[in-house]
Design an enzyme around this catalytic site. Sequence first.
Site, short mmCIF file in Angstrom:
data_model
loop_
_atom_site.label_atom_id
_atom_site.label_comp_id
_atom_site.label_asym_id
_atom_site.label_seq_id
_atom_site.Cartn_x
_atom_site.Cartn_y
_atom_site.Cartn_z
CG HIS A 474 39.73 7.27 41.77
ND1 HIS A 474 39.08 7.14 42.98
CD2 HIS A 474 39.51 6.12 41.11
CE1 HIS A 474 38.50 5.95 43.04
NE2 HIS A 474 38.76 5.31 41.92
C1 LIG Z 1 43.65 -0.13 39.04
C2 LIG Z 1 42.50 0.82 38.82
C3 LIG Z 1 41.30 0.62 39.50
C4 LIG Z 1 40.24 1.51 39.30
N1 LIG Z 1 39.03 1.23 39.87
C5 LIG Z 1 37.96 1.99 39.54
C6 LIG Z 1 36.65 1.62 39.96
O1 LIG Z 1 36.44 0.59 40.63
N2 LIG Z 1 35.61 2.44 39.60
C7 LIG Z 1 35.80 3.57 38.87
O2 LIG Z 1 34.82 4.29 38.63
N3 LIG Z 1 37.03 3.93 38.45
C8 LIG Z 1 38.10 3.15 38.74
N4 LIG Z 1 39.33 3.48 38.24
C9 LIG Z 1 39.48 4.74 37.50
C10 LIG Z 1 38.90 4.75 36.09
O3 LIG Z 1 39.11 3.54 35.43
C11 LIG Z 1 39.57 5.91 35.34
O4 LIG Z 1 39.31 7.11 36.04
C12 LIG Z 1 39.07 6.10 33.92
O5 LIG Z 1 39.28 4.94 33.16
C13 LIG Z 1 39.83 7.28 33.31
O6 LIG Z 1 39.44 7.45 31.99
P1 LIG Z 1 40.40 8.14 30.91
O7 LIG Z 1 39.71 8.04 29.63
O8 LIG Z 1 40.79 9.48 31.43
O9 LIG Z 1 41.74 7.25 30.91
P2 LIG Z 1 41.93 5.71 30.60
O10 LIG Z 1 40.68 4.95 30.77
O11 LIG Z 1 43.12 5.28 31.42
O12 LIG Z 1 42.30 5.68 29.05
C14 LIG Z 1 43.47 6.22 28.50
C15 LIG Z 1 43.78 5.44 27.22
O13 LIG Z 1 44.76 6.14 26.46
C16 LIG Z 1 45.71 5.22 25.96
N5 LIG Z 1 46.96 5.94 25.74
C17 LIG Z 1 47.78 6.49 26.67
N6 LIG Z 1 48.82 7.09 26.07
C18 LIG Z 1 48.64 6.94 24.74
C19 LIG Z 1 49.39 7.36 23.61
N7 LIG Z 1 50.52 8.06 23.74
N8 LIG Z 1 48.94 7.01 22.37
C20 LIG Z 1 47.79 6.31 22.21
N9 LIG Z 1 47.04 5.88 23.28
C21 LIG Z 1 47.47 6.21 24.51
C22 LIG Z 1 45.82 4.18 27.07
O14 LIG Z 1 46.40 2.98 26.60
C23 LIG Z 1 44.36 4.05 27.48
O15 LIG Z 1 43.70 3.10 26.70
C24 LIG Z 1 40.41 2.62 38.44
C25 LIG Z 1 41.61 2.82 37.76
C26 LIG Z 1 42.65 1.93 37.93
C27 LIG Z 1 43.93 2.16 37.17
#
Ligand SMILES: Cc1cc2nc3c(=O)[nH]c(=O)nc-3n(C[C@H](O)[C@H](O)[C@H](O)COP(=O)(O)OP(=O)(O)OC[C@H]3O[C@@H](n4cnc5c(N)ncnc54)[C@H](O)[C@@H]3O)c2cc1C
Length: 535
Positions: A474
């Site tokens: 997280h």
């Molecule tokens: C193993 C795991 C279990 C989890 N369990 C839960 C849960 O049960 N419940 C819950 O609420 N949350 C959970 N989370 C947390 C939740 O999924 C994340 O907090 C949330 O997805 C974060 O959103 P975000 O948009 O910041 O990043 P992300 O959803 O990680 O999205 C980032 C995106 O950017 C892309 N990206 C990265 N770098 C680049 C680049 N240079 N160029 C183009 N694209 C790029 C990645 O490929 C990805 O698709 C979990 C996370 C993980 C990893």
Amino acid sequence: MSDIFDYVIVGAGAAGCVLANKLTANLATSVLVIEAGPTDSNPLIHMPRGLGKLYTNTETTYFYDVQRTAGKPETEAWLRGRMLGGSTSLNGLMYQRGHQEDYDHWERDLGLAGWGWASFGRIFKAMEDHELGANAHRGAGGPVTVSVTKNHTLLMDKLIEAGGKLGLPQFQDANLPEQEGIGYINSTIRQGRRWSANKAFLESVRSRKNLTVVINTEVTKILVDGRRAVAVECKQGDKRITYRAGREIILAAGTMHSPKILQLSGIGPGVNLQSLGIPVIHDSPEVGANLREHLVFRVQYRLSGDYSQNKQHSGWRVMWHGFRYMLTHGGLMSDPPYDVTAFVRTRKNLTRPDAQIVIGNMSMSIAEEGFTVDVKLEDEPGASIIGYNMLPESRGSVMIKSADPDAKLQVIANYLSDPRDQATAIGIVRFMRALFEHPVVKPYVKAELLPGPSVETDDQILAAYDKVSGPGYHAVGTCRMGIDAASVVDEKLRVRGVTNLRVADISIFPTLVSGNTQAPAMAAAWRAAEIIEGG
Ligand SMILES: Cc1cc2nc3c(=O)[nH]c(=O)nc-3n(C[C@H](O)[C@H](O)[C@H](O)COP(=O)(O)OP(=O)(O)OC[C@H]3O[C@@H](n4cnc5c(N)ncnc54)[C@H](O)[C@@H]3O)c2cc1C
């Protein structure tokens, strides 16, 4: 395809999918979403209990070697989703909104106008399609399906009963305003299938003519003309591509990669960037700093009889469950990986819960193998309970080690480095044990395996964190939002030092929120879209 778009969104994870949906609602606005990973076509992504196998797939997962404490050699593995949906395509599916005080603290105490509960509460309600229906605090009819776990088991029922006897209210809705309580998990599962941010927000608008999505394309740098961010440089296989933004570039690459892209582009700690040969566009020492993660402690038990689901996940039984799932999208494989959650106060004088626990009717072979991303279940019946301090003060960092975008990041977690986190760390272990040692549950438990009964005193519990704790996945904070000049983005998410560039993923959170982070990530991106559109 034209290579200039009004908005260029980097990353199609929780935040990126919401932004794409919202910003393309105005059909006169052109939007490009650039995602580093592939589509979410692997069937295991959609089967809620298929997630274990995803954690070794290098095509759809990013892996990081993380130093647990600055100056010490111990490392652990972190992972993130790398595909449409980002981490919501491989996460644990739990749906938690956090406590309203988390957001009111941002608005009231940190001065972040428009980031309080008044905004988040409204957005969560609009976002939800909750199985329990709409009421004063939850929503129905929105894009994010929230379901309540149906398959109840004897041991989990007993643990909920024990929680009640320890003073926790029992809930069906795991997002009650006061938060304290215990019950079966609420999750982003729709008709037995994972309901990722891609499903909820992106797929439904893919036919919009003003939306372009490119996959398998990694953004390596933001190109800045004078002070204005004008384009992104990308790697697509062996090709180098540039996409230009007429209005803005919005980073939604997550807590690990949004600061990485800023640093590679010359926006970050000036001294470090110079030492890597990167021309400094804006010296912003906090880019990559302020990393806050939920440190999860695991207690594991051997059960006195066949009350565990370990056996169901091996041999012919798991094949049967998989077959049943393929035919019906029901049964064990349609359940979230964990069964029960609780929000607890580790000290009675607290006004709201400071810790979350999560219980699974399974146990891992970590006693022999330690923590790895490739977890295997034990053969004998066991159960595990994990818990974490929801609002840690300890802070780590993410920093590039080279100007080469393919080089590994230096990530330091710095768990428990702030002494304020230690009391909760100890209290949560004591609470988890009290639950399993309660007379209602005791008949079903044979022995504590991890950390083991020899761990008794406060000092021993803190020392045990070195052996039986790991990341909650997280992490937030590496592009901290603030009204002070040192923050990375302002309250409108504009990156300080340049124009036409924002960050809109959970890296902007100034502090962690009380619970899992996918719902807060989606709600924050929804708020970001409102701000970008002038709201
Ligand atoms: C193993 C795991 C279990 C989890 N369990 C839960 C849960 O049960 N419940 C819950 O609420 N949350 C959970 N989370 C947390 C939740 O999924 C994340 O907090 C949330 O997805 C974060 O959103 P975000 O948009 O910041 O990043 P992300 O959803 O990680 O999205 C980032 C995106 O950017 C892309 N990206 C990265 N770098 C680049 C680049 N240079 N160029 C183009 N694209 C790029 C990645 O490929 C990805 O698709 C979990 C996370 C993980 C990893």
